[in-house]
Design a protein around this motif. Sequence first.
Motif, PDB file in Angstrom:
ATOM      1  N   ARG A   1       0.831  -1.210   0.000  1.00 43.77           N
ATOM      2  CA  ARG A   1       0.000   0.000   0.000  1.00 43.77           C
ATOM      3  C   ARG A   1       0.865   1.260   0.000  1.00 43.77           C
ATOM      4  NH1 ARG A   1      -2.614   2.536   4.353  1.00 43.77           N
ATOM      5  NH2 ARG A   1      -2.174   0.747   5.715  1.00 43.77           N
ATOM      6  N   SER A   2       1.986   1.225   0.715  1.00 40.98           N
ATOM      7  CA  SER A   2       2.872   2.395   0.734  1.00 40.98           C
ATOM      8  C   SER A   2       3.467   2.653  -0.651  1.00 40.98           C
ATOM      9  CB  SER A   2       3.989   2.200   1.757  1.00 40.98           C
ATOM     10  OG  SER A   2       4.943   1.233   1.321  1.00 40.98           O
ATOM     11  N   LYS A   3       3.710   1.586  -1.413  1.00 40.05           N
ATOM     12  CA  LYS A   3       4.269   1.753  -2.759  1.00 40.05           C
ATOM     13  C   LYS A   3       3.220   2.263  -3.743  1.00 40.05           C
ATOM     14  CE  LYS A   3       8.387   0.566  -1.662  1.00 40.05           C
ATOM     15  NZ  LYS A   3       9.456   1.600  -1.642  1.00 40.05           N
ATOM     16  N   LEU A   4       1.953   1.991  -3.473  1.00 38.64           N
ATOM     17  CA  LEU A   4       0.891   2.581  -4.289  1.00 38.64           C
ATOM     18  C   LEU A   4       0.937   4.100  -4.187  1.00 38.64           C
ATOM     19  CD1 LEU A   4      -2.015   0.120  -3.405  1.00 38.64           C
ATOM     20  CD2 LEU A   4      -0.957   0.369  -5.649  1.00 38.64           C
ATOM     21  N   TYR A   5       1.103   4.591  -2.981  1.00 40.51           N
ATOM     22  CA  TYR A   5       1.193   6.040  -2.786  1.00 40.51           C
ATOM     23  C   TYR A   5       2.486   6.579  -3.405  1.00 40.51           C
ATOM     24  CZ  TYR A   5       1.397  10.587  -0.466  1.00 40.51           C
ATOM     25  OH  TYR A   5       1.485  11.932  -0.219  1.00 40.51           O
ATOM     26  N   TRP A   6       3.599   5.882  -3.168  1.00 37.39           N
ATOM     27  CA  TRP A   6       4.907   6.333  -3.647  1.00 37.39           C
ATOM     28  C   TRP A   6       4.917   6.510  -5.164  1.00 37.39           C
ATOM     29  CZ3 TRP A   6       9.045   5.429  -6.771  1.00 37.39           C
ATOM     30  CH2 TRP A   6      10.287   5.941  -6.409  1.00 37.39           C
ATOM     31  N   THR A   7       4.432   5.512  -5.882  1.00 42.38           N
ATOM     32  CA  THR A   7       4.475   5.590  -7.348  1.00 42.38           C
ATOM     33  C   THR A   7       3.500   6.638  -7.888  1.00 42.38           C
ATOM     34  OG1 THR A   7       2.918   3.727  -7.457  1.00 42.38           O
ATOM     35  CG2 THR A   7       5.263   3.216  -7.649  1.00 42.38           C
ATOM     36  N   ALA A   8       2.339   6.764  -7.264  1.00 42.67           N
ATOM     37  CA  ALA A   8       1.377   7.771  -7.728  1.00 42.67           C
ATOM     38  C   ALA A   8       1.935   9.172  -7.553  1.00 42.67           C
ATOM     39  CB  ALA A   8       0.055   7.618  -6.982  1.00 42.67           C
ATOM     40  N   GLU A   9       2.509   9.452  -6.383  1.00 45.54           N
ATOM     41  CA  GLU A   9       3.049  10.785  -6.103  1.00 45.54           C
ATOM     42  C   GLU A   9       4.240  11.115  -6.996  1.00 45.54           C
ATOM     43  OE1 GLU A   9       2.222  13.348  -3.617  1.00 45.54           O
ATOM     44  OE2 GLU A   9       0.359  12.281  -4.053  1.00 45.54           O
ATOM     45  N   THR A  10       5.167  10.174  -7.140  1.00 43.01           N
ATOM     46  CA  THR A  10       6.357  10.467  -7.943  1.00 43.01           C
ATOM     47  C   THR A  10       6.013  10.585  -9.424  1.00 43.01           C
ATOM     48  OG1 THR A  10       6.844   8.082  -8.012  1.00 43.01           O
ATOM     49  CG2 THR A  10       7.985   9.401  -6.349  1.00 43.01           C
ATOM     50  N   ALA A  11       5.088   9.769  -9.918  1.00 46.53           N
ATOM     51  CA  ALA A  11       4.715   9.869 -11.330  1.00 46.53           C
ATOM     52  C   ALA A  11       4.146  11.242 -11.647  1.00 46.53           C
ATOM     53  CB  ALA A  11       3.706   8.772 -11.685  1.00 46.53           C
ATOM     54  N   VAL A  12       3.240  11.728 -10.809  1.00 54.86           N
ATOM     55  CA  VAL A  12       2.640  13.051 -11.031  1.00 54.86           C
ATOM     56  C   VAL A  12       3.686  14.148 -10.906  1.00 54.86           C
ATOM     57  CG1 VAL A  12       0.999  14.724 -10.108  1.00 54.86           C
ATOM     58  CG2 VAL A  12       0.332  12.329 -10.347  1.00 54.86           C
ATOM     59  N   ALA A  13       4.553  14.063  -9.876  1.00 52.29           N
ATOM     60  CA  ALA A  13       5.565  15.095  -9.662  1.00 52.29           C
ATOM     61  C   ALA A  13       6.548  15.174 -10.821  1.00 52.29           C
ATOM     62  CB  ALA A  13       6.304  14.829  -8.353  1.00 52.29           C
ATOM     63  N   PHE A  14       7.019  14.030 -11.290  1.00 48.29           N
ATOM     64  CA  PHE A  14       7.980  14.041 -12.400  1.00 48.29           C
ATOM     65  C   PHE A  14       7.329  14.545 -13.681  1.00 48.29           C
ATOM     66  CE2 PHE A  14      10.788  12.004  -9.605  1.00 48.29           C
ATOM     67  CZ  PHE A  14      12.042  11.889 -10.200  1.00 48.29           C
ATOM     68  N   CYS A  15       6.091  14.165 -13.915  1.00 52.94           N
ATOM     69  CA  CYS A  15       5.386  14.638 -15.097  1.00 52.94           C
ATOM     70  C   CYS A  15       5.243  16.153 -15.076  1.00 52.94           C
ATOM     71  CB  CYS A  15       4.022  13.958 -15.186  1.00 52.94           C
ATOM     72  SG  CYS A  15       3.130  14.231 -16.726  1.00 52.94           S
ATOM     73  N   GLU A  16       4.887  16.696 -13.910  1.00 52.27           N
ATOM     74  CA  GLU A  16       4.692  18.134 -13.771  1.00 52.27           C
ATOM     75  C   GLU A  16       6.005  18.895 -13.878  1.00 52.27           C
ATOM     76  OE1 GLU A  16       2.343  20.244 -13.606  1.00 52.27           O
ATOM     77  OE2 GLU A  16       0.503  19.166 -13.130  1.00 52.27           O
ATOM     78  N   GLN A  17       6.964  18.528 -13.044  1.00 57.62           N
ATOM     79  CA  GLN A  17       8.160  19.346 -12.919  1.00 57.62           C
ATOM     80  C   GLN A  17       9.116  19.224 -14.091  1.00 57.62           C
ATOM     81  OE1 GLN A  17      10.054  19.726  -9.108  1.00 57.62           O
ATOM     82  NE2 GLN A  17       8.321  18.804  -8.019  1.00 57.62           N
TER      83      GLN A  17
END
Length: 571
Positions: free
Chosen positions: A131-147
């Motif tokens: 479950r922690s990796k579900l959050y990790w991948t969702a957050e990093t994917a969005v952040a990298f896409c944005e920044q």
Amino acid sequence: FSTVRRFSTSLSMMWKAASSSSSGCGGANIGLRCYSVQKSSPFYRLVRGLKEQGKTCTVVESCCGGLINASIMSIPGSSSVYFGGTVAYNTKRAKKFLLDDASLQERLIASSNNSSSTQNDNESEADEYIRSKLYWTAETAVAFCEQLNVDYAIAEGGASGPTFRPKGLDKGFAVVAIAGRDESTGRAKVLAQTVVHSNHANRQGNMKFFADSAAKLAVDTIVLGGANGATSDTETSNNKNEATAAGLWLDRATHLRTDPEALAQLEKQPNARCVVLLDSNESLMISLENGTRNQLVLLPLDSIVGCESSLPKTFLGLDPDKNPIFAIDVTKETWKTSVSSNKLPANAEFLVTRTHAPLLPCHENELALYATALSQWKLTHKFCSICGNPLAAIHGGTCLKCSSCNNHSWPRQDPSIIVLVTNRTGDKALLARSPRHGPKLHTALAGFVEAGETFEQAVMRETFEETGIRVDPGSISYLSSQPWPFPRSCMIAFRATADDQDQLISIDPNEIVSAYWFNKSQVKQAATVPGAVMNHDVAAKALKQNPSLDVLIPPQGVVARTLIDDWLEDA
């Protein structure tokens, strides 16, 4: 600028690591090389799809160790759609690799800590970690896409083994998330996310498997539009997804071959299907789109009269849905009484496997070649090589046992090399025409590996014997392989270079009809010709429709074409 520089340094390090590491299939560097030429590779399809859409992507990965980034880089033309990525293996120490974003890092760490404190009563440590990796991948994917201001971002995180900290976790897993731009707002959001489970804890095997799974999800989401711009529910991959993602559509289920009762039960299943072979040389197919592609017919096993006893039957394995698949051998006489015409699909017909199987989808091509290999083997091995008595099929038709001395024998493959020789400047390829090929059909050079000979020596010898050309010994590099049961070869494909200025072509007329150095424009024109061009009639029709063609080449689906396409894609 400093962030981009760090990404570049990170990517250089992971490329070296990927190139120098080894794996069960011969090393990561070889595996990555294969991605650049196999048209069925998810990485090739991803890069091609991004190029066609004019989109860009980046990657942030964890337990794959850089294989996703490096595999994308290995595809020719990827520089126009992929600008770099990173590996963040330890979140607490990887702020520089997480966009140097302290806020992002803090959220990821806090989420990992909070998941422990909010663990449900029925949730194991392993479930909580996933479950922690579900959050990790969702957050990093969005952040990298944005920044990084790209169209898509692929994020991967999990545990590959061989040891695991959470209790209850003894096999590898990875979570993959794909982020992309919302069409209405332009902001990044999660488009798809999945959990991929492995059935073992081998680190190298899992890294490769998870990288392939990430690419497959990216293809489904970005290229095929599987997400339709909306966040998908989390999916847990089962054995079907694992096998397909790893390129193993067919589970050969070797453990079932020696269990007669289990095989008997599989035969009785209503979902049992069979590949039908005529005289070991033709497969039941349907020709589609004016003969430019084919579909393998899998008949219900219970629709074949006599399959219980009189007709030779072989257990091939289980499809991704665990449906059993068999092969049935028929002759023209037995076929007439084996199945009624009203049970056959419309337009089903027997087509020569050698020339028409390449036009099948990859997994159907595998089935056709596998069934043909076993059928050809049993056709030519009727008697024991030790005492001369008759052989009988056992183990679901995959083994032959002598009726007298009980000697067991299994199918064999003869190693054969196939090589595309190009000139040293890379703008010409040496192609030859065999007597069995149709008009103007030229292909890569091939031949059997002799006893006591290495593959590289076979490449040099066959090229010289057939064309009189000496290849540069240090230029020989492995590319891929393919079973070719006509009658029982396994083609091992290589690239090599040779001097085309000071050497004259001198063919062996017993082996080939002609050989020439063809330039890329000639071969590119030939690559546009569709259909089963290894068939004489199809080749003649193509030349009649376009008399300006200087050469014809094999269709996609055979390793010779893989070699040629690899060369055509070279810069």
